[in-house]
Design a protein around this motif. Structure first.
Motif, mmCIF file in Angstrom:
data_model
loop_
_atom_site.group_PDB
_atom_site.id
_atom_site.type_symbol
_atom_site.label_atom_id
_atom_site.label_comp_id
_atom_site.label_asym_id
_atom_site.label_seq_id
_atom_site.Cartn_x
_atom_site.Cartn_y
_atom_site.Cartn_z
ATOM 1 N N ARG A 165 70.365 -18.573 60.520
ATOM 2 C CA ARG A 165 71.559 -19.108 59.851
ATOM 3 C C ARG A 165 72.045 -18.146 58.768
ATOM 4 N NH1 ARG A 165 72.842 -24.425 60.824
ATOM 5 N NH2 ARG A 165 71.340 -25.608 62.077
ATOM 6 N N PHE A 166 71.130 -17.639 57.970
ATOM 7 C CA PHE A 166 71.513 -16.678 56.941
ATOM 8 C C PHE A 166 72.019 -15.376 57.578
ATOM 9 C CE2 PHE A 166 69.248 -19.383 54.011
ATOM 10 C CZ PHE A 166 69.847 -19.136 52.782
ATOM 11 N N ALA A 167 71.358 -14.953 58.652
ATOM 12 C CA ALA A 167 71.733 -13.678 59.276
ATOM 13 C C ALA A 167 73.126 -13.743 59.882
ATOM 14 C CB ALA A 167 70.709 -13.293 60.345
ATOM 15 N N ARG A 168 73.474 -14.867 60.499
ATOM 16 C CA ARG A 168 74.817 -14.991 61.070
ATOM 17 C C ARG A 168 75.886 -14.894 59.992
ATOM 18 N NH1 ARG A 168 72.337 -18.798 64.643
ATOM 19 N NH2 ARG A 168 72.868 -20.530 63.232
ATOM 20 N N ARG A 169 75.652 -15.575 58.873
ATOM 21 C CA ARG A 169 76.629 -15.537 57.779
ATOM 22 C C ARG A 169 76.729 -14.135 57.193
ATOM 23 N NH1 ARG A 169 81.241 -17.304 55.609
ATOM 24 N NH2 ARG A 169 81.197 -17.336 53.337
ATOM 25 N N ALA A 170 75.586 -13.499 56.939
ATOM 26 C CA ALA A 170 75.599 -12.164 56.347
ATOM 27 C C ALA A 170 76.207 -11.140 57.297
ATOM 28 C CB ALA A 170 74.180 -11.742 55.967
ATOM 29 N N SER A 171 75.929 -11.260 58.597
ATOM 30 C CA SER A 171 76.489 -10.310 59.561
ATOM 31 C C SER A 171 77.999 -10.446 59.646
ATOM 32 C CB SER A 171 75.869 -10.542 60.941
ATOM 33 O OG SER A 171 74.483 -10.313 60.908
ATOM 34 N N PHE A 172 78.484 -11.692 59.614
ATOM 35 C CA PHE A 172 79.934 -11.904 59.644
ATOM 36 C C PHE A 172 80.604 -11.268 58.426
ATOM 37 C CE2 PHE A 172 83.509 -14.485 58.118
ATOM 38 C CZ PHE A 172 84.409 -14.291 59.162
ATOM 39 N N LEU A 173 80.035 -11.490 57.241
ATOM 40 C CA LEU A 173 80.614 -10.920 56.027
ATOM 41 C C LEU A 173 80.531 -9.392 56.044
ATOM 42 C CD1 LEU A 173 79.230 -13.385 53.321
ATOM 43 C CD2 LEU A 173 81.502 -13.355 54.367
ATOM 44 N N ALA A 174 79.414 -8.846 56.533
ATOM 45 C CA ALA A 174 79.270 -7.392 56.586
ATOM 46 C C ALA A 174 80.266 -6.775 57.562
ATOM 47 C CB ALA A 174 77.842 -7.025 56.988
ATOM 48 N N ALA A 175 80.456 -7.414 58.726
ATOM 49 C CA ALA A 175 81.428 -6.900 59.697
ATOM 50 C C ALA A 175 82.841 -6.947 59.132
ATOM 51 C CB ALA A 175 81.342 -7.692 60.993
ATOM 52 N N ALA A 176 83.160 -8.044 58.420
ATOM 53 C CA ALA A 176 84.493 -8.147 57.811
ATOM 54 C C ALA A 176 84.687 -7.070 56.747
ATOM 55 C CB ALA A 176 84.683 -9.537 57.208
ATOM 56 N N GLY A 177 83.682 -6.883 55.904
ATOM 57 C CA GLY A 177 83.794 -5.847 54.872
ATOM 58 C C GLY A 177 83.892 -4.454 55.464
ATOM 59 N N ALA A 178 83.098 -4.182 56.508
ATOM 60 C CA ALA A 178 83.144 -2.861 57.138
ATOM 61 C C ALA A 178 84.497 -2.616 57.797
ATOM 62 C CB ALA A 178 82.030 -2.738 58.168
ATOM 63 N N THR A 179 85.089 -3.657 58.354
ATOM 64 C CA THR A 179 86.415 -3.502 58.958
ATOM 65 C C THR A 179 87.444 -3.125 57.893
ATOM 66 O OG1 THR A 179 85.874 -5.120 60.669
ATOM 67 C CG2 THR A 179 88.203 -4.654 60.290
ATOM 68 N N TRP A 180 87.416 -3.832 56.769
ATOM 69 C CA TRP A 180 88.343 -3.505 55.679
ATOM 70 C C TRP A 180 88.093 -2.098 55.154
ATOM 71 C CZ3 TRP A 180 92.729 -5.560 54.514
ATOM 72 C CH2 TRP A 180 92.985 -6.902 54.792
ATOM 73 N N GLY A 181 86.826 -1.725 54.989
ATOM 74 C CA GLY A 181 86.528 -0.385 54.486
ATOM 75 C C GLY A 181 86.992 0.708 55.421
ATOM 76 N N THR A 182 86.815 0.493 56.724
ATOM 77 C CA THR A 182 87.262 1.493 57.702
ATOM 78 C C THR A 182 88.776 1.622 57.701
ATOM 79 O OG1 THR A 182 85.344 0.953 59.077
ATOM 80 C CG2 THR A 182 87.133 2.179 60.111
ATOM 81 N N VAL A 183 89.462 0.494 57.603
ATOM 82 C CA VAL A 183 90.924 0.527 57.562
ATOM 83 C C VAL A 183 91.406 1.244 56.299
ATOM 84 C CG1 VAL A 183 92.994 -0.894 57.381
ATOM 85 C CG2 VAL A 183 91.211 -1.501 59.016
ATOM 86 N N LEU A 184 90.755 0.971 55.176
ATOM 87 C CA LEU A 184 91.152 1.614 53.922
ATOM 88 C C LEU A 184 90.882 3.117 53.949
ATOM 89 C CD1 LEU A 184 89.897 -1.015 51.312
ATOM 90 C CD2 LEU A 184 92.263 -0.525 51.980
ATOM 91 N N ALA A 185 89.948 3.558 54.777
ATOM 92 C CA ALA A 185 89.648 4.987 54.866
ATOM 93 C C ALA A 185 90.672 5.753 55.686
ATOM 94 C CB ALA A 185 88.256 5.193 55.480
ATOM 95 N N LEU A 186 91.480 5.056 56.476
ATOM 96 C CA LEU A 186 92.419 5.733 57.368
ATOM 97 C C LEU A 186 93.429 6.628 56.639
ATOM 98 C CD1 LEU A 186 93.103 3.029 60.104
ATOM 99 C CD2 LEU A 186 91.650 5.058 60.231
ATOM 100 N N PRO A 187 94.001 6.211 55.475
ATOM 101 C CA PRO A 187 94.918 7.136 54.776
ATOM 102 C C PRO A 187 94.248 8.454 54.386
ATOM 103 C CG PRO A 187 95.210 4.914 53.957
ATOM 104 C CD PRO A 187 94.021 4.879 54.847
ATOM 105 N N ALA A 188 92.997 8.372 53.900
ATOM 106 C CA ALA A 188 92.286 9.607 53.557
ATOM 107 C C ALA A 188 92.031 10.455 54.791
ATOM 108 C CB ALA A 188 90.966 9.268 52.865
ATOM 109 N N LEU A 189 91.679 9.804 55.893
ATOM 110 C CA LEU A 189 91.444 10.546 57.135
ATOM 111 C C LEU A 189 92.739 11.156 57.660
ATOM 112 C CD1 LEU A 189 88.969 8.162 58.994
ATOM 113 C CD2 LEU A 189 88.505 10.003 57.373
ATOM 114 N N ALA A 190 93.869 10.468 57.434
ATOM 115 C CA ALA A 190 95.155 11.031 57.841
ATOM 116 C C ALA A 190 95.450 12.308 57.066
ATOM 117 C CB ALA A 190 96.267 10.006 57.617
ATOM 118 N N GLY A 191 95.157 12.294 55.762
ATOM 119 C CA GLY A 191 95.365 13.503 54.969
ATOM 120 C C GLY A 191 94.465 14.639 55.410
#
Length: 285
Positions: free
Chosen positions: A210-236
């Motif tokens: 139960r804890f792992a499912r919740r933590a994995s969901f939050l980690a995947a959501a955070g990693a998605t946001w972080g990857t998207v935020l990195a795209l402008p730097a990668l574009a440069g």
């Protein structure tokens, strides 16, 4: 009353309150941003090194001392008969003088050799054999390959890859530690609920899952946001590296590896949470 009961049935441990979504998502997003930049840097450095390595390995020069028309013609004839030589062109003496100007000034009166640039059709061919064939027809001719520079570029690419992998390992370790701390805080906050559920017959695997499912969901959501935020730097970075990498641009961005960052973050969170919860449960009285 019905709605709270349904919510309690879906989340009997109150994990939505125990695991702070904003804090964990923000921290994992920062880790994912660093991982995305490291992945893009590794891929870009490897692509640049490969391009430079191919260019240096394919470029061979032949120096002909006393470059009379007859000697230059004989050297060109020998080179163009070689199956491994794709092209052989003499370098314009004016261009040679311009290249040597920063070191030799005007270079007037200096006995400069004639230079022939080669492009190899087969990079596996030993340039020494080509040089021997030219020297046999034109005494004094010297063939220079760029194997030393190829070695340096290869070593540079491997060093950059090693640093990138070390950075990724460090990011994964920090992310696992962050998830572990957040899960321990959640366990402490929901200690009574965990004890009740455990006393009713729930196994360690049930609670940790139960804890792992919740933590994995939050980690995947955070990693998605972080990857998207990195795209402008990668574009440069892609724009800056484009001229050096043959105009690769966005094609040089490792899209598949970036897409796997949220999956990897979820996996790290799952493993870290399982280990943290099981260790915490074993220490219960």
């Amino acid at each position: 009353m019905a709605e709270p009961r349904r919510r309690l049935a879906r989340d009997p441990l109150g994990l939505r309150r125990a695991l702070a979504d904003r804090l964990l998502v923000g921290l994992v997003a920062a880790m994912a941003l660093l991982a995305a930049v490291a992945l893009a840097g590794r891929s870009g450095a490897d692509r640049l090194a490969e391009r430079w390595r191919e260019g240096a390995q394919a470029a061979v020069t032949v120096q002909v001392p006393q470059p009379t028309p007859e000697r230059m013609a004989r050297a060109l004839a020998v080179l163009r008969r070689q199956p491994a030589v794709a092209a052989a062109e003499p370098v314009d003496p004016a261009r040679m003088a311009e290249l040597l100007r920063p070191w030799l000034g005007t270079a007037e009166g200096l006995p400069l050799p004639g230079v022939i640039e080669l492009r190899l059709a087969d990079l596996s061919v030993d340039a020494v054999l080509i040089g021997d064939a030219v020297a046999a027809e034109v005494p004094g001719a010297v063939t220079e390959a760029h194997g030393v520079w190829v070695g340096h570029l290869t070593a540079l690419a491997r060093a950059v890859q090693g640093v990138a992998f070390a950075a990724l390992a460090l990011v994964a370790g920090v992310a696992a530690a962050v998830v572990g701390v957040a899960v321990r805080a959640g366990l402490s906050a929901r200690r009574d609920a965990v004890l009740v559920l455990h006393g009713l017959g729930a196994t360690d695997a049930d609670v940790s899952s139960r804890f792992a499912r919740r933590a994995s969901f939050l980690a995947a959501a955070g990693a998605t946001w972080g990857t998207v935020l990195a795209l402008p730097a990668l574009a440069g970075l892609a724009s800056l590296a484009g001229p050096l990498a043959g105009g690769a641009g966005w094609h040089a961005v490792p899209w598949l590896e970036l897409a796997l960052v949220p999956v990897a973050a979820a996996g790290v969170a799952w493993v870290a949470t399982q280990a943290t919860v099981r260790l915490w449960l074993r220490r219960l009285p």
